[in-house]
Design a protein around this motif. Structure first.
Motif, PDB file in Angstrom:
ATOM      1  N   GLN A 176       1.506   6.020  34.581  1.00 27.41           N
ATOM      2  CA  GLN A 176       1.091   4.867  35.379  1.00 27.41           C
ATOM      3  C   GLN A 176       1.173   3.571  34.573  1.00 27.41           C
ATOM      4  OE1 GLN A 176      -0.983   4.262  38.646  1.00 27.41           O
ATOM      5  NE2 GLN A 176       0.634   5.691  39.178  1.00 27.41           N
ATOM      6  N   SER A 182      -1.983   9.090  33.483  1.00 30.12           N
ATOM      7  CA  SER A 182      -2.389   7.743  33.064  1.00 30.12           C
ATOM      8  C   SER A 182      -1.288   7.070  32.259  1.00 30.12           C
ATOM      9  CB  SER A 182      -3.676   7.833  32.237  1.00 30.12           C
ATOM     10  OG  SER A 182      -4.047   6.583  31.732  1.00 30.12           O
ATOM     11  N   LYS A 209      -8.261   3.933  42.873  1.00 29.70           N
ATOM     12  CA  LYS A 209      -8.505   4.310  41.477  1.00 29.70           C
ATOM     13  C   LYS A 209      -9.991   4.451  41.181  1.00 29.70           C
ATOM     14  CE  LYS A 209      -4.219   2.553  39.457  1.00 29.70           C
ATOM     15  NZ  LYS A 209      -3.581   1.551  38.580  1.00 29.70           N
TER      16      LYS A 209
END
Length: 531
Positions: A250, A247, A186
């Motif tokens: 996730q 995002s 990340k």
């Protein structure tokens, strides 16, 4: 080890002097010590057989060295843990050692040698691996206590099976390493994206400044600069949208609104959005998806996944070629979707970067088209959120095909009715009007909810007044169970008024039918709803 110390019956110097004063001679003194030693040995042996007999976690061992004599004893449960009986081990002293993994044998022998040669009471510890006769590997921790007396030396060992502990420790280490790798990925991804977010502003600001400050720019140049600005802004927006969607998926901030939906409808809608792009490149997009296939999916997100795959295919396919989108059964409960192009393929050196967030890369299309580099990562996230898998095959100058799976929605109708005759009538109408329909029956709402754990129905037909749970309560619970407000429901009841109807409408119920049920009208209603 308090029990062991008590059993050892250690004699201090004062005790020994008292015994010597009572003994007639040296021989008598040694005989008295021998009796004490033998009594201690019997007590420890009794302790070994009594304490550990039923344990699956540890076994005990006693070794006594007295002159040339060597006595060895094991608790009976050694067979449960190591797969060898106590009798075998007592017959063959080397049997247990022969099962120890080669890499650990040296340290085990070293500890035993130190214990055997100890001249005073001592404690030792060693951890090792042992391969059982059945081939299973276990971890043992040996705590060894040495008691030294004038006539003998006793080695008392507790072997603890720590296999579960080691396995849990290794699993935690793997999880820790996985999180570490994800965090590193990340961090790298953020670094890449930060660069990509800044990059388009070179074009946006540079060409904007020229247009603002230069007065003698030709109309052709102005249009060209505006096209650069437009493309840069469009790519920037696409990158931000993909990044936000990825995002949210996730972090779980996007809740999947799963419902039974027609796959052909989703794919054709996604295709229509990109038809203009395909026409501009003279690319033909061909669909081969049976209209009878239904899937359990979030319609918006699945459509996004198809659009991303199709957009990629258009980008890397030269003019005049074809793109094929097909679907069919993958296994009993899964549908496979394939997006295949006749493009230039993915270079072999880039294939292992596909789907990896820390290896984000983007290639120009056949006519210079650009992408965010996040499209395929987003597709993978969407597919996996649906419980599916995604993979691809690609060969340079021949094309690429992406495959993904999605849960199939069988045509099943859940009939919830406590009255047997009414339930039979509804089931008979369904069988007469809907081909290849699986009918699931339940007498009440609780039974229906239990059956929904195994399969989400395409449609629910339920009575209003039922024991244990009425229609309102059941519909609310059913929609929560499938986490969707789109679950089709038909209420069939003989006691309905405006208040009840309004309540059901507020719950999103599709149809409310009063008894007696008219077969033809009911059949037509259900048919239409299943479409």
């Amino acid at each position: 080890m308090q029990i062991i110390n008590k059993l050892n019956m250690n004699l201090n110097n004062s005790d020994i002097q008292k015994i010597k004063s009572l003994a007639k001679d040296e021989q008598s003194f040694n005989e008295i010590l021998s009796i004490i030693d033998n009594n201690r040995t019997r007590e420890i042996n009794d302790f070994i057989h009594r304490v550990a007999t039923n344990s699956n976690y540890f076994f005990l061992e006693l070794q006594i060295f007295k002159g040339d004599e060597h006595i060895i004893s094991y608790s009976p449960n050694v067979e449960v843990i190591c797969g060898i009986s106590a009798e075998e081990l007592q017959t063959d002293e080397k049997k247990l050692t022969s099962l120890i993994i080669e890499e650990d044998i040296i340290k085990v022998k070293k500890i035993f040698a130190e214990a055997k040669n100890a001249e005073e009471d001592s404690n030792f510890e060693v951890t090792f691996r042992l391969k059982k006769p059945d081939g299973n590997l276990i971890w043992l921790k040996k705590n060894l206590t040495v008691h030294v007396s004038e006539n003998s030396k006793q080695l008392f060992a507790i072997y603890t099976n720590i296999t579960d502990f080691i396995n849990r420790e290794e699993a935690l280490m793997k999880i820790k390493e996985s999180y570490r790798a994800k965090n590193a990925a990340k961090d790298k991804f953020i670094s890449i994206v930060s660069h990509d977010l800044r990059a388009p502003f070179t074009s946006l600001l540079g060409f904007s400044e020229i247009l603002l400050k230069e007065n003698d720019i030709s109309s052709d140049d102005s249009r060209e600069y505006l096209e650069y600005i437009y493309e840069a802004a469009k790519n920037e927006l696409q990158l931000i949208n993909d990044l936000l969607d990825w995002s949210r998926l996730q972090s779980g901030k996007i809740n999947l609104n799963i419902s039974r939906t027609n796959l052909y409808h989703i794919v054709s809608l996604a295709t229509s959005v990109l038809t203009g792009n395909a026409i501009r490149k003279n690319i033909s997009v061909k669909l081969d998806i049976p209209e009878s296939i239904y899937v359990f999916a979030d319609e918006r997100l699945l459509g996004q996944a198809v659009k991303n795959l199709l957009s990629n295919a258009i980008k890397f396919t030269p003019p005049g070629k074809n793109i094929y989108i097909s679907a069919g059964k993958f296994n009993e409960n899964t549908v496979e979707v394939v997006v295949k192009d006749e493009g230039r393929g993915i270079p072999e050196e880039h294939q292992d970067k596909i789907f990896k967030i820390d290896e984000k890369f983007s290639l120009e299309g056949t006519e210079g088209e650009k992408g965010s580099g996040l499209g395929l990562t987003l597709v993978k996230e969407i597919v996996e959120k649906h419980g599916g898998n995604i993979w691809f095959y690609s060969k340079e100058n021949e094309g690429t095909e992406f495959h993904f799976t999605i849960p199939e929605a069988h045509t099943s109708v859940l009939v919830v009715e406590d009255d047997l005759s009414s339930r039979k009538l509804i089931c008979d109408i369904l069988k007469d009007n809907i081909k290849e329909c699986e009918i699931i029956e339940a007498e009440n709402g609780y039974e229906a909810l239990t059956k929904m754990e195994k399969e989400i129905p395409a449609l629910i037909v339920t009575d209003h007044e039922m024991p244990l749970m009425n229609g309102f309560q059941f519909v609310e619970a059913a929609k929560k169970r499938v986490q969707s407000d789109i679950l089709p429901v038909v209420i069939v009841s003989g006691k309905l008024n405006d208040e009840i109807k309004n309540k059901y409408e507020s719950l999103g119920v599709n149809e409310i039918i009063e008894k007696p049920v008219l077969p033809q009208a009911f059949g037509s209603t259900v048919k239409e709803m299943l479409k």
